[in-house]
Design an enzyme around this catalytic site. Structure first.
Site, PDB file in Angstrom:
ATOM      1  N   TYR A   1       0.841  -1.205   0.000  1.00  9.39           N
ATOM      2  CA  TYR A   1       0.000   0.000   0.000  1.00  9.39           C
ATOM      3  C   TYR A   1       0.880   1.260   0.000  1.00  9.39           C
ATOM      4  CZ  TYR A   1      -3.388   3.422   1.691  1.00  9.39           C
ATOM      5  OH  TYR A   1      -4.181   4.536   1.837  1.00  9.39           O
TER       6      TYR A   1
ATOM      7  N   ASP B   1      -0.658  -7.085   6.959  1.00 10.44           N
ATOM      8  CA  ASP B   1      -1.750  -6.133   6.733  1.00 10.44           C
ATOM      9  C   ASP B   1      -2.843  -6.902   5.997  1.00 10.44           C
ATOM     10  OD1 ASP B   1      -3.492  -4.243   5.705  1.00 10.44           O
ATOM     11  OD2 ASP B   1      -1.934  -2.747   5.340  1.00 10.44           O
TER      12      ASP B   1
ATOM     13  N   LYS C   1     -11.919   0.060   5.423  1.00  7.83           N
ATOM     14  CA  LYS C   1     -12.286  -0.703   4.236  1.00  7.83           C
ATOM     15  C   LYS C   1     -13.383  -1.724   4.572  1.00  7.83           C
ATOM     16  CE  LYS C   1      -8.935   1.888   2.829  1.00  7.83           C
ATOM     17  NZ  LYS C   1      -7.547   1.458   2.804  1.00  7.83           N
TER      18      LYS C   1
HETATM   19  C1  LIG Z   1      -6.303   1.988   3.186  1.00 10.47           C
HETATM   20  C2  LIG Z   1      -5.198   1.087   3.552  1.00 10.47           C
HETATM   21  C3  LIG Z   1      -4.305   1.422   4.584  1.00 10.47           C
HETATM   22  C4  LIG Z   1      -4.366   2.748   5.327  1.00 10.47           C
HETATM   23  O1  LIG Z   1      -5.544   2.883   6.050  1.00 10.47           O
HETATM   24  P1  LIG Z   1      -6.207   4.309   6.428  1.00 10.47           P
HETATM   25  O2  LIG Z   1      -7.405   3.913   7.193  1.00 10.47           O
HETATM   26  O3  LIG Z   1      -6.489   5.017   5.128  1.00 10.47           O
HETATM   27  O4  LIG Z   1      -5.200   5.055   7.232  1.00 10.47           O
HETATM   28  C5  LIG Z   1      -3.312   0.509   4.902  1.00 10.47           C
HETATM   29  N1  LIG Z   1      -3.176  -0.652   4.230  1.00 10.47           N
HETATM   30  C6  LIG Z   1      -4.009  -1.005   3.220  1.00 10.47           C
HETATM   31  C7  LIG Z   1      -3.812  -2.312   2.530  1.00 10.47           C
HETATM   32  C8  LIG Z   1      -5.043  -0.145   2.848  1.00 10.47           C
HETATM   33  O5  LIG Z   1      -5.850  -0.487   1.834  1.00 10.47           O
END
Ligand SMILES: *Cc1c(COP(=O)(O)O)cnc(C)c1O
Length: 389
Positions: free
Chosen positions: A105, A177, A202
């Site tokens: 990311y 992640d 998400k």
């Molecule tokens: C969106 C996202 C993040 C960061 O998250 P935020 O809530 O925007 O700070 C980190 N890792 C992945 C894979 C993401 O899609």
């Protein structure tokens, strides 16, 4: 999580774990406790909470819930996904070396490459599709392997079990992640990962109405360290935001089913479309990691990308002509989104890095929502036709 909860199915945990916090009136949903501080009953005597940065019952409800969904022992809910990642990077000290994928990311890459590099941490960004590359990047200073799978935007997979084996042999910790898949489709702890982070913005929240994050630990030692760091750095989320995610997560199972049903239908439609050069979706049998996807994921998720014939202008026209796919970054909400990684989500990468990762001006990334797949296909079909003419 107590042993009763252990025996519950995933969908049931989503709805029940942590939720029941109101002994005063027995409300079926968790109350929001919008208080900064809590009254003490006497010296050393509280009802479990003293100050909301350190702990809050609404946030605690969400933390218990998310820990149960990933199969961890504890969780800390943070203000954003980036603050969750920031928290776990504080495990390390200047001189420590971390190996991460070259296609992680963009915000994570920026945090690693500019902020933490400036504080003395060292990073190697490697193609993690091959576990051998991870092994080759190990140094005596390596303390962590950062796993993100599938990758963004081209949906390449990392073999979690194989990378964890490399890490274990070297005595190095692993952090995953799991934002793209959610614990409904992938549970990294089952393959040996030590700590899981999420952007709850998400799929976990799923309604595009809050930003948030989470760190889930499997051992007491990690849980205590994360709790200490989140409190010391002040990274925790507000009770209101925790409440929104807790409400969203109750429907995670049925939403993910709808997301991946739609994504499969859209991917199959695009794969047959004469205006489309290539489709990236791990659920398609010709995806290079389809077999691995079947092994380590319990679903193929709702994200896909495709290359459209005709370059940047055509790609732009597909996005602006579509009526149901909003031209927007982010992902994982009930509404479908479409975006152009080359000029939007991945703009913070250098053009060379984008090219090396396989992102072209033809590439479009789609977050398939939970609308009826037939409507999504009809809409994309019209947009592709209009863009070509
Ligand atoms: C969106 C996202 C993040 C960061 O998250 P935020 O809530 O925007 O700070 C980190 N890792 C992945 C894979 C993401 O899609």
């Amino acid at each position: 999580m107590n042993s009763d909860q252990d025996s519950l199915h995933f969908e049931t945990r989503c709805i029940h774990v942590g939720v029941d916090k109101d002994s005063a009136f027995n409300s079926c949903t968790t109350p929001i406790y919008p208080t900064s501080t809590f009254r003490w009953e006497g010296l050393g005597q509280t009802k479990g909470y003293d100050y909301t940065r350190s702990g809050n019952p609404t946030r605690r409800a969400l933390e218990e819930n998310l820990a149960a969904l990933e199969g961890g022992i504890d969780c800390r809910a943070t203000s954003t996904g980036m603050s969750a990642i920031n928290a776990v990077l504080h495990f390390f000290k200047p001189g420590d070396h971390i190996i991460a994928g070259h296609d992680i990311y963009g915000g994570t890459y920026r945090l690693f490459d500019s902020v933490f590099t400036g504080m003395g941490l060292k990073f190697s960004f490697v193609n993690m599709e091959k576990p051998e590359n991870v092994k080759a990047a190990l140094t005596p200073a390596t303390k962590c392997i950062w796993i993100e799978t599938p990758s963004n935007p081209l949906l390449n997979l990392v073999d979690i079990q194989a990378v964890c084996a490399v890490a274990k042999a070297a005595g190095v910790m692993t952090i995953a992640d799991n934002t793209f898949m959610s614990p409904y489709c992938q549970r990294p702890f089952e393959f040996g990962v030590d700590v899981v982070v999420h952007s709850t913005t998400k799929y976990l929240n799923g309604h595009s109405d809050v930003v948030g994050g989470a760190v889930i630990s499997k051992t007491k030692e990690h849980a205590e360290r994360v709790g200490y760091i989140v409190n010391a750095l002040g990274l925790a989320c507000s009770p209101f935001d925790a409440w929104l995610v807790l409400r969203g997560v109750k429907t995670l199972g049925p939403r993910m089913e709808a997301h991946q049903r739609g994504a499969m239908a859209v991917a199959q439609f695009l794969a047959r479309h004469p205006q489309v050069l290539k489709v990236y979706y791990p659920g398609l049998p010709d995806h290079p990691h389809h077999e691995l996807a079947k092994r380590q994921m319990t679903g193929f998720g709702g994200m896909l990308s495709f290359d459209v014939k005709g370059g940047r202008e055509v790609a732009g026209k597909v996005m602006t002509t579509s009526k149901l796919f909003a031209m927007a970054e982010s992902l994982g909400g009930v509404e479908s989104l479409i975006e152009h990684p080359d000029t939007m989500s991945h703009l913070s990468m250098t053009p060379e890095a984008r090219k090396a990762a396989g992102i072209t001006e033809n590439t479009l990334r789609v977050s398939v929502g939970i609308e009826h797949p037939d409507d999504l296909i009809a809409d994309l079909g019209k947009a592709l036709k209009a863009a070509a003419s």
